[in-house]
Write a protein that holds these residues in place. Structure first.
Motif, PDB file in Angstrom:
ATOM      1  N   SER B 520     -10.872  58.360 -44.419  1.00  0.00           N
ATOM      2  CA  SER B 520      -9.729  57.742 -45.105  1.00  0.00           C
ATOM      3  C   SER B 520      -9.721  56.231 -44.939  1.00  0.00           C
ATOM      4  O   SER B 520      -9.365  55.511 -45.867  1.00  0.00           O
ATOM      5  CB  SER B 520      -8.407  58.357 -44.632  1.00  0.00           C
ATOM      6  OG  SER B 520      -7.993  57.787 -43.437  1.00  0.00           O
ATOM      7  N   THR B 521     -10.124  55.717 -43.783  1.00  0.00           N
ATOM      8  CA  THR B 521     -10.150  54.260 -43.650  1.00  0.00           C
ATOM      9  C   THR B 521     -11.292  53.673 -44.469  1.00  0.00           C
ATOM     10  O   THR B 521     -11.162  52.586 -45.039  1.00  0.00           O
ATOM     11  CB  THR B 521     -10.276  53.804 -42.181  1.00  0.00           C
ATOM     12  OG1 THR B 521     -11.308  54.554 -41.554  1.00  0.00           O
ATOM     13  CG2 THR B 521      -8.985  53.988 -41.421  1.00  0.00           C
ATOM     14  N   LEU B 522     -12.389  54.405 -44.580  1.00  0.00           N
ATOM     15  CA  LEU B 522     -13.487  53.925 -45.433  1.00  0.00           C
ATOM     16  C   LEU B 522     -13.056  53.892 -46.886  1.00  0.00           C
ATOM     17  O   LEU B 522     -13.438  53.002 -47.647  1.00  0.00           O
ATOM     18  CB  LEU B 522     -14.701  54.847 -45.287  1.00  0.00           C
ATOM     19  CG  LEU B 522     -15.737  54.450 -44.237  1.00  0.00           C
ATOM     20  CD1 LEU B 522     -16.784  55.538 -44.091  1.00  0.00           C
ATOM     21  CD2 LEU B 522     -16.402  53.134 -44.604  1.00  0.00           C
ATOM     22  N   ARG B 523     -12.229  54.874 -47.244  1.00  0.00           N
ATOM     23  CA  ARG B 523     -11.796  54.958 -48.634  1.00  0.00           C
ATOM     24  C   ARG B 523     -10.824  53.830 -48.983  1.00  0.00           C
ATOM     25  O   ARG B 523     -10.935  53.214 -50.034  1.00  0.00           O
ATOM     26  CB  ARG B 523     -11.138  56.323 -48.837  1.00  0.00           C
ATOM     27  CG  ARG B 523     -10.527  56.527 -50.189  1.00  0.00           C
ATOM     28  CD  ARG B 523     -10.151  57.995 -50.342  1.00  0.00           C
ATOM     29  NE  ARG B 523      -9.201  58.177 -51.415  1.00  0.00           N
ATOM     30  CZ  ARG B 523      -8.602  59.349 -51.657  1.00  0.00           C
ATOM     31  NH1 ARG B 523      -8.858  60.393 -50.897  1.00  0.00           N
ATOM     32  NH2 ARG B 523      -7.763  59.465 -52.653  1.00  0.00           N
ATOM     33  N   HIS B 524      -9.885  53.579 -48.093  1.00  0.00           N
ATOM     34  CA  HIS B 524      -8.849  52.602 -48.422  1.00  0.00           C
ATOM     35  C   HIS B 524      -9.118  51.207 -47.855  1.00  0.00           C
ATOM     36  O   HIS B 524      -8.535  50.242 -48.306  1.00  0.00           O
ATOM     37  CB  HIS B 524      -7.497  53.092 -47.926  1.00  0.00           C
ATOM     38  CG  HIS B 524      -7.077  54.412 -48.502  1.00  0.00           C
ATOM     39  ND1 HIS B 524      -6.874  54.582 -49.851  1.00  0.00           N
ATOM     40  CD2 HIS B 524      -6.853  55.611 -47.926  1.00  0.00           C
ATOM     41  CE1 HIS B 524      -6.514  55.840 -50.067  1.00  0.00           C
ATOM     42  NE2 HIS B 524      -6.505  56.488 -48.926  1.00  0.00           N
ATOM     43  N   PHE B 525      -9.937  51.105 -46.832  1.00  0.00           N
ATOM     44  CA  PHE B 525     -10.142  49.805 -46.188  1.00  0.00           C
ATOM     45  C   PHE B 525     -11.627  49.493 -46.015  1.00  0.00           C
ATOM     46  O   PHE B 525     -12.047  48.966 -44.991  1.00  0.00           O
ATOM     47  CB  PHE B 525      -9.442  49.773 -44.825  1.00  0.00           C
ATOM     48  CG  PHE B 525      -7.953  49.965 -44.903  1.00  0.00           C
ATOM     49  CD1 PHE B 525      -7.117  48.905 -45.169  1.00  0.00           C
ATOM     50  CD2 PHE B 525      -7.395  51.227 -44.729  1.00  0.00           C
ATOM     51  CE1 PHE B 525      -5.743  49.081 -45.249  1.00  0.00           C
ATOM     52  CE2 PHE B 525      -6.032  51.415 -44.813  1.00  0.00           C
ATOM     53  CZ  PHE B 525      -5.197  50.345 -45.076  1.00  0.00           C
ATOM     54  N   ARG B 526     -12.405  49.846 -47.022  1.00  0.00           N
ATOM     55  CA  ARG B 526     -13.837  49.632 -46.924  1.00  0.00           C
ATOM     56  C   ARG B 526     -14.168  48.151 -46.672  1.00  0.00           C
ATOM     57  O   ARG B 526     -15.092  47.840 -45.923  1.00  0.00           O
ATOM     58  CB  ARG B 526     -14.524  50.111 -48.208  1.00  0.00           C
ATOM     59  CG  ARG B 526     -15.997  50.374 -48.023  1.00  0.00           C
ATOM     60  CD  ARG B 526     -16.648  50.854 -49.310  1.00  0.00           C
ATOM     61  NE  ARG B 526     -18.035  51.182 -49.020  1.00  0.00           N
ATOM     62  CZ  ARG B 526     -18.434  52.348 -48.572  1.00  0.00           C
ATOM     63  NH1 ARG B 526     -17.573  53.313 -48.358  1.00  0.00           N
ATOM     64  NH2 ARG B 526     -19.713  52.566 -48.303  1.00  0.00           N
TER      65      ARG B 526
END
Lengths: 175, 555
Positions: B520-526
């Motif tokens: 989820s952090t990769l998705r939203h805060f790549r």
């Protein structure tokens, strides 16, 4: 199952084993009470010595490998004697985002030990908790069972300082 | 105790309370207690006694009043009004006792008008008794209707009637999975077995969540009643509550409650003089996150290492000692009594199309009003964080809300208007989880947060299956490398491959969901990951970068 197996009393004559016997009898020597019995044993002795593990294992007729396996699996059980005082730093998410990491780091540096260890003089044990569930008080630190909330690095060190008073080892660790 | 005796107990306590002009509830949850709540309660009780007003004024300890951040809390309730005092110290306690409780004039300068917003959008079902009951006195709980639903179930309804109501209510598992409760109960009901068990999962392992603790501390009888109704519906005669060892107060309150309920014949043999018997024992967890997984929890109750096993067979068919076993979370059981009392249709009228009823959240992190809230399903994240929670303190900007603990994900600002229910949260890569909601502002680094959760999963992996045991270590190593500014782009690729691998090949929920915080952090805060890797810089200034040459960091 034979409900009254003959467990010889512990040769040391330590009264705490008698209290442990009471718990063992209350649980009817059942193997599924192993975790409960280890809880009781740790309450009585402060930690789980090999001797105690052997004793509990015999009482419920579980091989020592299993008792040892259970005792080492759960974080709650400790195989080392605790220090005179215990400082628990909550590392739950709420405490973490509010700086529990820095508190822990400061304590580790000050006393020259890592989380889970006890100072050489046996005065202070430093422990981390997964989450105390006191997130409203984040960051939370427990000093000898007393929860202190919204505490900073300096205040934490201040609370722990008197515990190790007079110990040369912590003095020299100071910057 | 017969049904009449229960009614008598209820009426006697109600009559006693009618004589009181005002009731002073002092929060006796763990948070307020560690802030000096006990001293406040004693000071108020002593002052009231000194003023010889104990005939008019009742002073008692109650379950979590919600605003944990502003404890110790004191609630004064008269026939017409309810007032909440925050941050009560010794001097304020005496003033509240003298002015408000005894003289009946609110100490206005001690009241904070802003806290009205905290309660405005809440709807309390699970927590409805907080501020009304003393969890350590069964009479006080019975006066507010405890065990009324159990009585209705065992005397007026058949087990299938109960199953029908629960199914109609649309209640879903509050532990996080969201499995329809009615369906689970029906499966256990239909399962063939010589014995059946009911287990209450109170191993609230998610860091940053304290809903179950508050419910157990504040209203243990509600949970026991829910378990008893469930046992009646599925045909079980023995129940276990598996509580975390970190919650000594909850264990103590639960023990008291079980003893009282057995004495009053709400539990034990021949419940309420019917043919139905149900005993409840407590099992205290020993600090293993994986024990929140139902098969691991069962292994732990059996006295083994808490390692999960493959499902199927599900515990509903073959659980504790091979018998059909119903496992539900604390909050699920706590929702049962109101459903039976008011009917499934009533419960189904609250919430969204697929997620019914209310959900308790533990608000924590960078939020103005930390505490315990209960909101109807479908409220937006923005409403929960900004209206109920009061927004971010210190004028900082909202960055993300973390739900679901180590199995969940971070929800960024663009999704703030998302209605909170099981499906919506899943659609943005998080999960409902058990209800921990941690708010982060711009001072939190998302890579660091992902690393924090991966470290958690790495430490808590039970070691039974390889993907989880080895994968979490590798993933943590990669994240550590990124946060130290030693990673390169291929590391990110490897990280993503491992996310897929763990998700699809791990044995239990712990391993399968362990990559979620990373995904989820990769998705939203790549972008943040890329800044760490390409520019060797942490935008939130949390990670300390070593400018040294990249080194192998795998432990």
């Amino acid at each position: 199952m034979n409900l009254t197996p003959q467990t010889p009393p512990h040769p040391s004559g330590d009264k705490r084993f008698k209290l442990l016997d009471v718990a063992i009898k209350r649980h009817q020597f059942r193997q599924d009470a192993l975790i409960e019995l280890l809880h009781t044993a740790q309450e009585l002795f402060g930690y789980l010595d090999h001797d105690v593990l052997i004793y509990v294992g015999r009482a419920v007729r579980a091989p020592l490998s299993r008792v040892y396996g259970v005792a080492t699996f759960y974080n709650f059980f400790s195989m080392k004697p605790p220090g005179e005082h215990t400082c628990v730093v909550c590392m739950g998410t709420a405490c973490y985002v509010k700086g529990a990491g820095q508190i822990l780091q400061a304590l580790e540096q000050k006393h020259g030990i890592k989380a889970g260890e006890t100072t050489e003089d046996g005065k202070v044990s430093l422990v981390t908790a997964r989450c105390l569930g006191a997130c409203g008080l984040a960051p939370a630190v427990v000093f000898d069972g007393e929860v202190a909330g919204k505490i900073g690095v300096d205040a934490t060190l201040e609370r722990v300082r008197p515990w190790s008073a007079g110990s040369p080892q912590t003095e020299e660790a100071r910057p | 105790m017969s049904t009449e005796a229960r009614r008598e107990m209820q009426e006697a306590e109600r009559a006693r309370l009618e004589g009181k002009r005002c009731r002073v509830a002092v929060c006796a949850a763990a948070g307020c207690l560690s802030n000096g709540g006990q001293a406040v309660r004693e000071a108020i009780a002593r002052t009231v006694r000194e003023k010889e007003a104990d005939g008019d004024v009742e002073v008692f300890g109650t379950g979590c009043l919600g605003l944990c951040d502003a404890g110790p809390l004191v609630q004064v309730r008269t026939e017409s009004e309810t007032r909440l005092y925050e941050k009560v110290d010794a001097a304020a306690a005496v003033r509240i006792a003298v002015e408000d409780a005894v003289a009946g004039t609110p100490a206005k300068d001690l009241l904070d008008a802003a806290n009205a917003a905290f309660f405005a959008k809440q709807r309390k079902i699970v927590l409805e008794n907080s501020g009304r009951i003393d969890p350590e006195r069964i009479e006080s709980c019975v006066a507010e209707g405890a065990y009324e639903a159990l009585q209705k179930a065992v005397t007026e309804m058949t087990p299938t009637d109960v199953l029908h109501e629960i199914t109609a209510s649309g209640l879903r598992g509050r532990g996080g999975g969201g499995y329809p409760t009615g369906l689970k109960w029906s499966t256990v009901y239909k399962a063939k077995g010589t014995r059946k068990f009911v287990i209450c999962n109170a191993d609230e392992g998610d860091p940053g969540a304290f809903m179950d603790r508050s419910v157990l501390e504040g209203d243990p009888h509600r949970v026991l009643e829910g378990m008893a109704i469930a046992a009646y519906a599925v045909g079980a005669d023995q129940g276990y509550v598996y509580v975390r060892g970190e919650y000594p107060l909850a264990v103590q309150r639960l023990k008291t409650a079980i003893k009282q309920a057995e004495r009053a014949q709400f539990l034990g043999g021949r419940v309420l003089d019917t043919g139905f018997s149900f005993r409840v024992d407590i099992r205290i967890g020993a600090g293993a996150f994986v024990c929140g997984e139902e098969t691991a929890l069962i292994a732990s109750i059996e006295g083994h290492r808490g390692t999960p096993r493959p499902r199927p067979p599900y515990p509903a068919i073959s659980g504790l000692w091979g018998h059909p076993t119903l496992i539900n979370n604390v909050e699920t059981f706590a929702s049962v009594a109101p459903i039976v009392r008011n009917g499934g249709a009533w419960y189904a009228s609250i919430g969204t199309e697929k997620s019914k009823g209310t959900k308790v959240f533990a608000l924590a992190g960078k939020i103005a009003r930390t505490g315990l809230v209960e909101v109807p399903m479908g409220l937006t994240l923005r409403e929960i964080i900004f209206d109920v929670g009061g927004g971010i303190p210190g004028g900082r900007a909202f960055k993300a809300a973390q739900t679901g603990g180590p199995s969940g994900g971070c929800i960024p600002a663009p999704h703030l208007d998302l209605p909170v229910d099981y499906e919506s949260l899943a659609s943005v890569g998080s999960i409902m989880g058990s209800g921990g909601l941690i708010v982060m502002d711009e001072t939190s680094c998302m890579v660091d947060v992902a690393k924090y959760f991966m470290e958690f999963c790495r430490d808590e992996s039970c070691g039974k299956c390889v993907p989880c045991r080895a994968g979490t270590v590798q993933m943590w190593g990669l994240l550590d490398k990124i946060t130290r500014g030693e990673a390169a782009r291929p590391d990110l690729e490897r990280l993503e491959q491992l996310c897929d691998l763990l998700k699809s090949t791990s044995l239990c929920g712990l391993g399968q969901t362990a990559p979620n915080p990373v995904v989820s952090t990769l998705r939203h805060f790549r972008d943040e990951y890329l800044v760490h890797i390409d520019e060797r810089r942490c935008p939130a200034r949390v990670c300390e970068m070593t400018k040294a040459a990249p080194a192998e960091v795998y432990p």
